[in-house]
Design a protein around this motif. Structure first.
Motif, mmCIF file in Angstrom:
data_model
loop_
_atom_site.group_PDB
_atom_site.id
_atom_site.type_symbol
_atom_site.label_atom_id
_atom_site.label_comp_id
_atom_site.label_asym_id
_atom_site.label_seq_id
_atom_site.Cartn_x
_atom_site.Cartn_y
_atom_site.Cartn_z
ATOM 1 N N VAL A 1 6.853 20.582 -2.605
ATOM 2 C CA VAL A 1 5.551 21.162 -2.304
ATOM 3 C C VAL A 1 4.944 21.830 -3.541
ATOM 4 O O VAL A 1 3.751 21.674 -3.833
ATOM 5 C CB VAL A 1 5.666 22.171 -1.142
ATOM 6 N N PRO A 56 4.970 18.557 -6.980
ATOM 7 C CA PRO A 56 5.076 17.152 -6.564
ATOM 8 C C PRO A 56 5.212 16.188 -7.737
ATOM 9 O O PRO A 56 5.733 15.078 -7.571
ATOM 10 C CB PRO A 56 3.781 16.914 -5.778
ATOM 11 N N ARG A 116 3.354 19.317 4.286
ATOM 12 C CA ARG A 116 2.773 19.323 2.934
ATOM 13 C C ARG A 116 3.613 18.516 1.937
ATOM 14 O O ARG A 116 3.272 18.440 0.757
ATOM 15 C CB ARG A 116 2.639 20.766 2.442
ATOM 16 N N ALA A 128 4.525 15.327 0.194
ATOM 17 C CA ALA A 128 3.887 14.026 -0.026
ATOM 18 C C ALA A 128 4.881 12.932 -0.398
ATOM 19 O O ALA A 128 4.598 11.743 -0.210
ATOM 20 C CB ALA A 128 2.830 14.156 -1.119
ATOM 21 N N ALA A 129 6.029 13.308 -0.932
ATOM 22 C CA ALA A 129 6.995 12.322 -1.415
ATOM 23 C C ALA A 129 7.651 11.571 -0.256
ATOM 24 O O ALA A 129 7.857 12.136 0.823
ATOM 25 C CB ALA A 129 8.074 13.016 -2.238
ATOM 26 N N PRO A 150 5.012 13.502 6.421
ATOM 27 C CA PRO A 150 4.146 12.315 6.533
ATOM 28 C C PRO A 150 4.834 10.976 6.264
ATOM 29 O O PRO A 150 4.544 9.984 6.932
ATOM 30 C CB PRO A 150 3.046 12.590 5.502
ATOM 31 N N HIS A 151 5.731 10.936 5.279
ATOM 32 C CA HIS A 151 6.354 9.657 4.918
ATOM 33 C C HIS A 151 7.878 9.803 4.960
ATOM 34 O O HIS A 151 8.548 9.744 3.922
ATOM 35 C CB HIS A 151 5.902 9.215 3.529
#
Length: 234
Positions: free
Chosen positions: A96, A99, A171, A173-174, A200-201
């Motif tokens: 976070v 990144p 939060r 993103a990776a 998210p991923h």
């Protein structure tokens, strides 16, 4: 900060961060397995393993910031950050906060289960998880715990309990692999799945026939899962 580097191909770089009371020694077998794929850096967090205690205890957020600053020059293309137990909270914070330093994330036995966020419950679950474990796991764990002062352990446990992993997961993103030992009593399946669902991923997988100390008992299945995940990101 004590660091062990295990040589391998220059990329990817794996950064291994241990849990509370442990040290980089618990990653010896995992580092050897991952070195077939890339360069491995295993660290002792401040006050654990062979790293001395700093003047004051640091929050997990501050610990992550310090690690990122210390390793930034070593990671021009980012790294695969692998955290176990409390280490998952720290590597998630790195993802976070910085990144640019994280090409992928691996959370093994993420803590702290939101339904058991008290010291007595966590200690009880840890003891339950160790019941019936192999002598190797018990000996390595005891050896590592003797290197940490009780006061330092309590201070870090307080920070560990105060940090809510689920609040920062959205939060991240990776690309992230969330792993849980199928018999882990510290990290129940519903909690661990919820962590993966918030990122998210993220991909969730279980390690068959393993508890919370999956990386100590046998590194091969964990290494295979990590390697397959990293290869899939290429």
């Amino acid at each position: 900060m004590a660091v062990t580097e295990t040589a391998g191909p220059p990329e990817p770089v794996f950064v291994l961060i241990h849990g509370i009371g442990m040290g980089r020694a618990v990653f010896t077998e995992l580092a050897n397995e991952l070195a077939a794929t890339g360069r491995v850096l295993a660290l002792d967090l401040p006050g654990f393993g062979d790293s001395p205690e700093p003047g004051t205890a640091m929050s997990l957020e501050a610990t992550a910031a310090g690690l990122a600053d210390a390793l930034a020059s070593e990671l021009p293309h980012g790294a695969v950050w692998v955290g176990h137990s409390m280490g998952t909270q720290i590597v998630a914070e790195v993802a976070v906060q910085r990144p640019d330093l994280v090409r992928a994330l691996v959370l093994i036995a993420p803590t702290v289960d939101a339904a058991a966020r008290t010291a007595p419950r966590q200690i009880r679950h840890m003891l339950q998880d160790l019941y019936g474990e192999s002598p190797r796991v018990l000996l390595v764990g005891m050896w590592q715990y003797t290197k940490t002062s009780p006061l330092w352990f309590v201070r870090k446990l307080q920070f560990m309990l105060a940090h809510h992993l689920e609040s920062i997961c959205p939060r991240i993103a990776a690309p992230t692999l969330v792993l849980r030992g199928a018999h882990d009593r510290v990290c129940p399946e519903p909690w661990t799945r919820s962590v993966a669902a918030l990122i998210p991923h993220a991909t969730f997988e279980q390690i068959p026939d393993r508890g919370h100390e999956a990386v100590i008992k046998s590194a091969e299945p964990v290494a295979d899962m990590i390697t397959a995940f990293v290869d899939a990101q290429s």
